[in-house]
Design a protein around this motif. Sequence first.
Motif, mmCIF file in Angstrom:
data_model
loop_
_atom_site.group_PDB
_atom_site.id
_atom_site.type_symbol
_atom_site.label_atom_id
_atom_site.label_comp_id
_atom_site.label_asym_id
_atom_site.label_seq_id
_atom_site.Cartn_x
_atom_site.Cartn_y
_atom_site.Cartn_z
ATOM 1 N N LEU A 35 0.813 -1.209 0.000
ATOM 2 C CA LEU A 35 0.000 0.000 0.000
ATOM 3 C C LEU A 35 0.851 1.266 0.000
ATOM 4 O O LEU A 35 0.505 2.265 -0.637
ATOM 5 C CB LEU A 35 -0.945 -0.004 1.202
ATOM 6 C CG LEU A 35 -1.906 1.185 1.320
ATOM 7 C CD1 LEU A 35 -2.766 1.325 0.074
ATOM 8 C CD2 LEU A 35 -2.789 1.032 2.555
ATOM 9 N N HIS A 36 1.974 1.263 0.694
ATOM 10 C CA HIS A 36 2.807 2.462 0.729
ATOM 11 C C HIS A 36 3.282 2.845 -0.669
ATOM 12 O O HIS A 36 3.364 4.031 -0.994
ATOM 13 C CB HIS A 36 4.020 2.241 1.647
ATOM 14 C CG HIS A 36 3.685 2.328 3.101
ATOM 15 N ND1 HIS A 36 3.164 1.263 3.809
ATOM 16 C CD2 HIS A 36 3.769 3.357 3.984
ATOM 17 C CE1 HIS A 36 2.961 1.628 5.069
ATOM 18 N NE2 HIS A 36 3.317 2.892 5.199
ATOM 19 N N ARG A 47 1.751 1.983 -3.555
ATOM 20 C CA ARG A 47 0.649 2.183 -4.497
ATOM 21 C C ARG A 47 -0.480 3.020 -3.912
ATOM 22 O O ARG A 47 -1.606 2.960 -4.380
ATOM 23 C CB ARG A 47 0.100 0.825 -4.954
ATOM 24 C CG ARG A 47 1.087 0.015 -5.760
ATOM 25 C CD ARG A 47 0.364 -1.047 -6.574
ATOM 26 N NE ARG A 47 -0.133 -2.131 -5.755
ATOM 27 C CZ ARG A 47 -1.012 -3.034 -6.184
ATOM 28 N NH1 ARG A 47 -1.507 -2.944 -7.409
ATOM 29 N NH2 ARG A 47 -1.398 -4.027 -5.393
ATOM 30 N N ARG A 48 -0.184 3.814 -2.919
ATOM 31 C CA ARG A 48 -1.249 4.532 -2.223
ATOM 32 C C ARG A 48 -2.024 5.457 -3.159
ATOM 33 O O ARG A 48 -3.251 5.541 -3.089
ATOM 34 C CB ARG A 48 -0.657 5.348 -1.073
ATOM 35 C CG ARG A 48 -1.701 5.899 -0.114
ATOM 36 C CD ARG A 48 -1.057 6.700 1.009
ATOM 37 N NE ARG A 48 -1.990 6.963 2.083
ATOM 38 C CZ ARG A 48 -2.887 7.936 2.093
ATOM 39 N NH1 ARG A 48 -2.965 8.735 1.047
ATOM 40 N NH2 ARG A 48 -3.690 8.122 3.122
ATOM 41 N N VAL A 54 -4.343 3.372 -5.360
ATOM 42 C CA VAL A 54 -5.436 2.814 -4.558
ATOM 43 C C VAL A 54 -6.459 3.899 -4.224
ATOM 44 O O VAL A 54 -7.675 3.678 -4.303
ATOM 45 C CB VAL A 54 -4.886 2.163 -3.275
ATOM 46 C CG1 VAL A 54 -6.017 1.731 -2.356
ATOM 47 C CG2 VAL A 54 -4.011 0.960 -3.625
ATOM 48 N N ALA A 55 -5.985 5.080 -3.863
ATOM 49 C CA ALA A 55 -6.911 6.168 -3.529
ATOM 50 C C ALA A 55 -7.750 6.562 -4.746
ATOM 51 O O ALA A 55 -8.961 6.802 -4.625
ATOM 52 C CB ALA A 55 -6.129 7.371 -3.011
ATOM 53 N N ILE A 68 -8.198 5.440 4.278
ATOM 54 C CA ILE A 68 -7.007 4.791 3.735
ATOM 55 C C ILE A 68 -5.826 5.091 4.639
ATOM 56 O O ILE A 68 -5.584 6.232 5.010
ATOM 57 C CB ILE A 68 -6.744 5.249 2.286
ATOM 58 C CG1 ILE A 68 -5.560 4.480 1.683
ATOM 59 C CG2 ILE A 68 -6.535 6.734 2.193
ATOM 60 C CD1 ILE A 68 -5.444 4.658 0.178
ATOM 61 N N SER A 69 -5.104 4.039 5.005
ATOM 62 C CA SER A 69 -3.978 4.214 5.924
ATOM 63 C C SER A 69 -2.692 4.361 5.121
ATOM 64 O O SER A 69 -2.658 5.063 4.126
ATOM 65 C CB SER A 69 -3.891 3.043 6.896
ATOM 66 O OG SER A 69 -3.373 1.897 6.271
ATOM 67 N N ALA A 70 -1.642 3.681 5.539
ATOM 68 C CA ALA A 70 -0.308 3.870 4.950
ATOM 69 C C ALA A 70 0.068 5.342 5.107
ATOM 70 O O ALA A 70 0.206 6.085 4.143
ATOM 71 C CB ALA A 70 -0.278 3.459 3.486
ATOM 72 N N GLY A 89 1.267 8.864 5.234
ATOM 73 C CA GLY A 89 2.317 9.567 4.516
ATOM 74 C C GLY A 89 3.113 10.440 5.461
ATOM 75 O O GLY A 89 2.854 10.512 6.663
ATOM 76 N N GLU A 98 -1.335 10.639 9.691
ATOM 77 C CA GLU A 98 -2.490 9.902 9.193
ATOM 78 C C GLU A 98 -3.729 10.420 9.892
ATOM 79 O O GLU A 98 -4.029 10.027 11.019
ATOM 80 C CB GLU A 98 -2.323 8.404 9.457
ATOM 81 C CG GLU A 98 -3.448 7.565 8.899
ATOM 82 C CD GLU A 98 -3.267 6.095 9.232
ATOM 83 O OE1 GLU A 98 -4.261 5.369 9.197
ATOM 84 O OE2 GLU A 98 -2.126 5.684 9.535
ATOM 85 N N GLY A 110 -2.556 -1.225 5.120
ATOM 86 C CA GLY A 110 -1.411 -2.056 4.811
ATOM 87 C C GLY A 110 -1.443 -3.314 5.660
ATOM 88 O O GLY A 110 -2.222 -3.420 6.617
#
Length: 892
Positions: free
Chosen positions: A255-256, A258-259, A262-263, A288-290, A292, A455, A467
């Motif tokens: 996820l980090h 491809r954030r 994904v968003a 959505i996590s990961a 930033g 976050e 993630g």
Amino acid sequence: MSPADCLAALARGALVVTPNKRLARDLVARHDEAQRDAGRVAWPAARALPWHAFVADLWQQALDSGCDLPPHRLDAAQAGHLWQRIVAADLRAAPLVDVSAAARLAAEAWERLHAHGEGGPSWRGFAATGPEVEAFARWAEAFVRETRRLRALDIARAPDALAKEAAKLSGIDALDAVFAGFVEVSPQQRRLLDALRAAGAQVAWADGDAAPEVRRGRLYAAASPRDELVAALAWARERAEAEPNARIAVVVHDLHERRALVAALAEDALCPALQWPGREREPRPYDISAAGALADAPIVATALALVALAHGPLERAHAAALLRSRHLPGDDAVRAARSGVERPWLDEGRRELALPALLGGLQRFDPALAARWRDARPAVPAHGSPRAFVDAWRRWLEATGWCDGVPLDAAELAARGAWADLLAGFVRLTAVAPQLSRDEALGALRDAAQAQAFEPEAPGARIRILGVLEAAGLPFDAVWIAGLTAEAWPRAPQPNPLLPIGWQRDRDVPRATAARELAYARALTASLDAGAPDVVFSYARRLDDHDSLPSPLIAHLPAYAAAIARTPGPARAQFDSGVTLEPWTDGIAPAWADDAPLRGGAGLIESQSACPFQAGAKYRLLTRGWPAAPSGLAPTERGRFVHAALAAFWRAVGTSRALGALDEAALARRIDDAVRAGRDAVAPAAWASLPPVVAAGEAAHVARVVRAWLALERERAPFAVEATEHEATLTLAGRVLSLRIDRIDRLDDGRRVIVDYKTGMAAGADRWLDERPQAPQLALYAMALHGDAPVAALAYAQLKPGRVAAVGLAADPAAWPALAAPDGLRDHPQEGWDAAHAAWSAAIERLGRDALAGVVRVAPRARKVCDLCDFRPLCRFAAADDNDEAGERDDD
């Protein structure tokens, strides 16, 4: 330990310790929800802390109890700054390209050394296994010396120090702690918990060493990683619509990385209606996590850019982004106007802008803000304490209007609070750096903002996108875990290069060995499998250019074969009410008015041939593409440089015989003179924006290209240069078209040769005779000069480094031996020069009539036309394929 056990522990007043903030917040929220469901209106606050916060609490309790500990504890920012200073000051280490990265690697090695070591200075016993390990041993000794001098201890060593003092902690026998959600436990954590138990504390641990089989989930195979995400999000939407109260999660392995994708897909799948203008800031149904970096939060990015502007010039892109920010004074219309400042900067070739230059551009678009900033006058000290810098930054932000009168949503308020905490943490750097220079202070602030995760919470979100690590331990009603291919899961080993490999292997340090990563992935996968009654694992059958298999940890699962309804995008969703759409193609614009000038010269005919819509957009609507931002001169600037240099050379030399008479020294002098003249053709602002070494490289590049071309000119039949930059006209379809011919040569027999300079690749003569001709400039020039002395050859001087060549057509070998003859063309052989002239004249005449008649169809001649076109956002023609090799843009 199950989620119900954790909630029961919270209800009885126990402290629950988790591996991360997300799980701690989730447990507290679930506890509060359970209390409300039980009908209570007030209840004792639940206590759940992540591991590092738990250690910090124990540290303060130990100090209050009079334990034998250093009086100061370094936080992560202070320790990170100390590591950076130590690494930068090491004169024995080889020069480092990135000191900050090396310092982060050293801090990671230090943390692993204590988490998985025996609690002592084990680095002193490392054998000499390489310069990296030796460097780390020196840095570790320096770190210990510095912390001893500061009477401080860092978070990596705090658990071992607390373990030694556990028996002295006052009230330790009243501690009731439950540790939940830990997939694995480090030796250091076990030492501390064992010491707490021995001191009388009640400590319960959810032991995760024994990993059960993954047996609950089902397996979904997608065609590609994108299709996999689309399917997962569509599944989540179906589940949320079917069960409004269900807790649903989509877990993405990478996820980090491809954030952003994904968003974007989540917007399409989960809330397409919220993508329409005016709804950008409405709450989303997903979280959505990961997390930033705090530096990437827009409100903080604006603050950092303003601070950087107070210290010195900003890169053009950062200056333009700053002026577009909604966190500066002004409404949407004012911000839209301010965005216009970037185009002049690009046209002028500016790469950096100090405050005076930025104000000069801003004055035209937002005079009020320009006046406010002009009066603000940043007062940042050359040297000072961290507090002095923070005070100066706060005054500057207030004076420039950061967030002044701007309504902030919950996420922005959270980010602004995090910024305030960041500045407070910067002040605490005084403990390790009492004095900083301006550059050091700005660098430390940027590093801290980049290192701090941010976050914002999304209360009420029904779907969580997480993630793998964030999802561990969280309970759900349904969860989809994506991205578990064989090559991605388990992860490949990545040991820390500053620690001996054998030491890491013997202690089972994270990322050290394949066996360790397999065991960790097995435990984490089992935890995810047990986290919900409905679990789907997935993988993509194809990654990039090769086939892929599922991770061996999930390959045995039964297939998930249920149909997944894909959510329509926002545009299609707008018409799902049954409205019938009628297709309509309108490829004809109003004809050119009789008195309207025929703009564009040869470029109009080239664009009409390449794509009629491109010609209409460029020469009738006068639409301009957004300029590129090259690292050196822009392509048009470089083309102007080369044209002017060659024109100056031939004005001075004049004939091929004079060229042949030049010896090497004389030729070099003539080329140097020509390059200096060509340099003057480029705007001074463009040169001023280039570093001296880049400017010198541009001049050397042009000199090499000119020399290579002149070597080909020496092989031609004798000629004299009759004209350079010659103005000509051509009557086309009854209208006058203005042309500029780069060069006209006259042969000894009186015939002419037309030369056109191209700093990119030139189209061969065969392509001039296509139904939709490519590169028609030379044909147009030949038509314009047709009534004068006969034209014997047309040549593009292809001036691309490493591929300098003459590309064109000659009536006979005597005109230019290296050029093709009309009857030698592969695709369109002609009986002679006159036949070729007639063929391209007919094609060009037809293109001229189409342009005048208003033909503007979206009909690209080939895919690479779209690849190189600036107007795709207007026509929205999906002909370009990212996997196709793009053509090369001509610089002229």
